[in-house]
Design a protein around this motif. Structure first.
Motif, PDB file in Angstrom:
ATOM      1  N   VAL B  70     -26.752  79.689  38.354  1.00 19.80           N
ATOM      2  CA  VAL B  70     -28.345  78.763  39.251  1.00 19.80           C
ATOM      3  C   VAL B  70     -27.326  77.627  40.238  1.00 19.80           C
ATOM      4  O   VAL B  70     -26.611  76.916  39.975  1.00 19.80           O
ATOM      5  CB  VAL B  70     -29.182  78.705  39.204  1.00 19.80           C
ATOM      6  N   LEU B  94     -28.358  81.663  44.295  1.00 17.97           N
ATOM      7  CA  LEU B  94     -29.792  81.092  44.333  1.00 17.97           C
ATOM      8  C   LEU B  94     -31.237  80.340  43.288  1.00 17.97           C
ATOM      9  O   LEU B  94     -31.449  79.030  43.248  1.00 17.97           O
ATOM     10  CB  LEU B  94     -30.019  81.287  45.636  1.00 17.97           C
ATOM     11  N   GLY B  95     -30.968  81.363  42.697  1.00 16.63           N
ATOM     12  CA  GLY B  95     -31.913  81.127  41.648  1.00 16.63           C
ATOM     13  C   GLY B  95     -32.413  82.543  40.483  1.00 16.63           C
ATOM     14  O   GLY B  95     -31.101  82.945  40.321  1.00 16.63           O
ATOM     15  N   LYS B  96     -33.166  82.660  39.683  1.00 15.59           N
ATOM     16  CA  LYS B  96     -33.234  83.380  38.048  1.00 15.59           C
ATOM     17  C   LYS B  96     -32.776  84.893  39.397  1.00 15.59           C
ATOM     18  O   LYS B  96     -31.825  85.451  38.299  1.00 15.59           O
ATOM     19  CB  LYS B  96     -34.331  83.305  37.787  1.00 15.59           C
ATOM     20  N   SER B  97     -33.030  85.396  39.907  1.00 20.78           N
ATOM     21  CA  SER B  97     -33.240  86.492  40.791  1.00 20.78           C
ATOM     22  C   SER B  97     -32.614  86.347  42.253  1.00 20.78           C
ATOM     23  O   SER B  97     -32.292  87.898  42.505  1.00 20.78           O
ATOM     24  CB  SER B  97     -34.138  87.388  40.437  1.00 20.78           C
ATOM     25  N   VAL B  98     -31.907  85.720  42.618  1.00 20.51           N
ATOM     26  CA  VAL B  98     -31.907  85.403  44.210  1.00 20.51           C
ATOM     27  C   VAL B  98     -30.482  85.439  44.075  1.00 20.51           C
ATOM     28  O   VAL B  98     -29.787  84.180  43.595  1.00 20.51           O
ATOM     29  CB  VAL B  98     -32.878  85.014  44.526  1.00 20.51           C
ATOM     30  N   GLU B 100     -27.592  85.256  47.308  1.00 20.70           N
ATOM     31  CA  GLU B 100     -26.562  85.445  48.398  1.00 20.70           C
ATOM     32  C   GLU B 100     -25.061  85.965  48.372  1.00 20.70           C
ATOM     33  O   GLU B 100     -23.778  85.526  47.432  1.00 20.70           O
ATOM     34  CB  GLU B 100     -26.433  84.360  49.276  1.00 20.70           C
ATOM     35  N   LEU B 126     -32.161  90.598  42.407  1.00 20.89           N
ATOM     36  CA  LEU B 126     -32.232  91.345  41.539  1.00 20.89           C
ATOM     37  C   LEU B 126     -33.265  92.208  41.353  1.00 20.89           C
ATOM     38  O   LEU B 126     -34.200  90.938  40.760  1.00 20.89           O
ATOM     39  CB  LEU B 126     -31.424  90.002  40.227  1.00 20.89           C
TER      40      LEU B 126
END
Lengths: 263, 367
Positions: B70, B94-98, B100, B126
């Motif tokens: 991340v 950007l995160g576990k499932s985000v 860019e 995701l």
């Protein structure tokens, strides 16, 4: 015998002068006509090039519009006028609370930094579980901007007020993709007998400023369409795609603006 | 003399006028060409950027983007449309499932100078399917067990998965039955053919239909569509690399050292499909009745809108969500085995996640 050559020479000179004058006038008119045509053509071409500049401006301003279940970025809409949320910055926030959004300065892209009192911030209600597609963003006015840091990296803190209940319902990612926007109006307007594409910041209470022109009296034509492709009779909230037409001096540019942010 | 002079002047004036008109035409043509070139270059650069996004989404797993930490970013290479049109691409987690995706479409001239650039940013989620893992089976209608079949709600960690699983979870129900659905074990010849804590629980919230509908929303993302009788499901690799293009390669759940151990499939099965042999893992979606027979073994989630029938020595490690068609919802017969596995379910759900562009405000044209 009297020598008559003097008279003949005089007549010859007079005839020659008249002929020169007539031919000179004809030549001058020809050159002046050609020059006028040249200027008219170049002016026409400059207007045509200006239309392309106007088209690029419209694409930039309106191409990034979006809509979600809480509303559309398109706030008002008419055949020659549009009011919308214009994105000014896309940034990654390292922290989002109900009272502040902290954005990393090295992760900002856009036209300008946020201005308090003028801009607002949009935050996606984006759960990092990956099991659902987010359906809404929430907006809050930016009251103040100050220097800050994000884990040692230079940052800006945007003081705002966000809906606490909605924020609490999601588990935001570590870096939250946020946007800032101001409410803008684009419209066709007349000034000094000529028509212009003008823009003004509604958020800042500005007067209209020319962006492109001169245009024809019907030089801006906007049309909105809903998800079925029919004319958006349901108002700005139902618009899913836009077309814009700019006209100047007999030339026109038509844009299909299918904003990618609409669901 | 004067006539010759007039002719000369006339000729000169005509030449000047013609030259002027020619210069005008040339100037107009140049302006038009410049404007057209700029528009075309910008359009091509924009197409290259969009192609870059499409390529990254298509090659998501091959690019190994799920291993990004991340906050980190990685280059995703260059997308080339033609020798003069390309897009330089990168991805930020950007995160576990985000994520860019950042692309920059470019149009070059013959001298390799950039004449148009269109940077764009796209948010990608995701998106992973959701399925309950608290019971071995959820059934919307009658359940029938017979012969040596077994159904267990105790959490099973598949052999060799210890490093991929956090450990066994607490035991759960064997069958989560909707409403007053019956569970018939009268045909069982082995003691304890149905186990769990408790062996049978009632789905009082009737959450099953919602889960089934949500899982079937992934029908549009299936990797493989099967029908009729299917045999020979097996992992396939070459040169130490998993051959994930093979239609019957559904991963290698029983060999952690195999290159396809982390390959999970979303498999769509037409109504009446019978799977007779092989091994696979992921999400097995039946659009009607689904039969598992022979020695077929599946790790993950099996969800069918019709009945699910396990026969022979078939086995499911994970969970089964069974709809209803005919008289039974879930049938286990002969030596069939259904073992609840929280880890198998979670790995299958994570492994079948799909990168999807954020529909709402997920796109930004970088100035």
């Amino acid at each position: 015998m009297k020598d008559r050559r003097h008279g003949s020479v005089l007549v010859d000179v007079l005839v020659a002068l008249v002929l020169f004058a007539v031919l000179g006038l004809l030549g001058l008119r020809l050159v002046i006509s050609a020059e006028r045509l040249a200027f008219a053509t170049l002016y026409h071409e400059a207007r045509a090039a200006s239309l392309h500049g106007g088209a690029a401006f419209l694409r930039r301003e309106l191409g990034g519009l979006g809509a979600d279940s809480s509303g559309s970025d398109l706030l008002a809409f008419g055949p020659d006028s549009v009011v919308y949320r214009a994105t000014r910055l896309a940034a990654l926030a390292c922290s989002v609370t109900t009272s502040e959004v902290r954005i990393r300065l090295d992760q900002t892209r856009g036209w300008r930094l946020p201005q308090p009192g003028r801009d607002s911030v949009l935050v996606p209600l984006l759960s990092d579980s990956g099991s659902t597609m987010p359906g809404r963003w929430i907006a809050g006015p930016i009251h103040a901007v100050a220097a800050a840091s994000c884990g040692g990296a230079p940052a800006l803190v945007l003081r705002t007020v966000l809906d606490s209940a909605q924020l609490a319902a999601v588990w935001l990612p570590a870096l939250v993709p946020v946007r800032t926007f101001e409410v803008m109006q684009l419209r066709l307007y007349a000034s000094s007998g000529e028509w212009w594409l003008g823009a003004r910041s509604v958020s800042a209470g500005e007067g209209i400023q020319p962006v492109q022109g001169p245009l024809d009296p019907s030089g801006l034509r906007l049309a909105g369409f809903d998800s079925t492709g029919a004319g958006a009779a349901g108002g700005p909230a139902s618009v899913r795609t836009l077309t814009a037409r700019l006209l100047a001096a007999g030339d026109s540019v038509t844009l299909d603006l299918a904003p990618q942010g609409f669901p | 003399m004067s006539r010759r002079g007039t002719a000369l002047l006339l000729a000169l004036a005509t030449l000047v006028a013609i030259g002027l008109l020619g210069a005008i035409a040339l100037s107009v043509a140049r302006v038009q060409r410049t404007v057209t070139r700029q528009s075309l270059g910008a359009a091509r650069a924009s197409w290259a950027a969009q192609a870059g996004v499409a390529r990254i989404l298509a090659d998501w797993r091959a690019l190994g983007l799920e291993s990004l930490s991340v906050g980190a970013s990685a280059s995703a290479g260059v997308t080339t449309l033609d020798p003069l049109t390309r897009s330089a691409d990168s991805v930020v987690r950007l995160g576990k499932s985000v994520f860019e995706v950042r692309v920059s479409g470019e149009r070059l001239d013959a001298g390799a100078m950039v004449t148009a650039r269109e940077p764009q940013s796209v948010l990608v989620l995701l998106l992973q399917p959701a399925a309950p893992d608290r019971a071995a089976a959820w059934a919307s209608g009658p359940v029938r067990l017979s012969g040596m079949a077994s159904l267990s709600g105790g959490d099973a960690v598949p052999a060799g998965w210890d490093s991929s699983c956090p450990g066994a979870a607490a035991p759960g129900p064997g069958v989560l039955a909707q409403g007053g659905s019956t569970v018939d074990m009268s045909g069982c010849t082995a003691a304890g053919c149905l186990s769990g804590t408790p062996p049978i629980a009632r789905d009082t919230l009737a959450a099953g239909p919602g889960h089934l509908a949500a899982l079937h929303s992934f029908w549009g993302a299936i990797d493989t569509l099967i029908g009729g009788t299917v045999s020979g499901v097996a992992p396939l690799a070459g040169g130490g690399i998993c051959t994930d293009s093979a239609g019957l390669n559904w991963g290698a759940p029983e060999d952690p050292a195999h290159p396809c151990f982390d390959l999970f499939r979303v498999v769509g099965a037409r109504s009446g499909t019978a799977l007779l042999s092989g091994t696979g893992q992921g999400l097995l979606l039946g659009e009607g009745d689904l039969v598992l027979d022979g020695d077929f073994r599946f790790y993950g989630v099996v969800a069918a809108s019709g009945s699910v029938i396990l026969r022979g020595r078939s086995e499911v490690v994970g969970t089964v969500l069974a709809g209803l068609s005919g008289s039974d919802s879930l049938v286990l017969a002969a030596q069939a085995r259904l073992a609840r596995s929280v880890c198998a379910v979670r790995r299958a759900l994570a492994g079948t996640a799909r990168p999807v562009r954020l529909r709402v405000r997920g796109w930004f044209a970088v100035p």
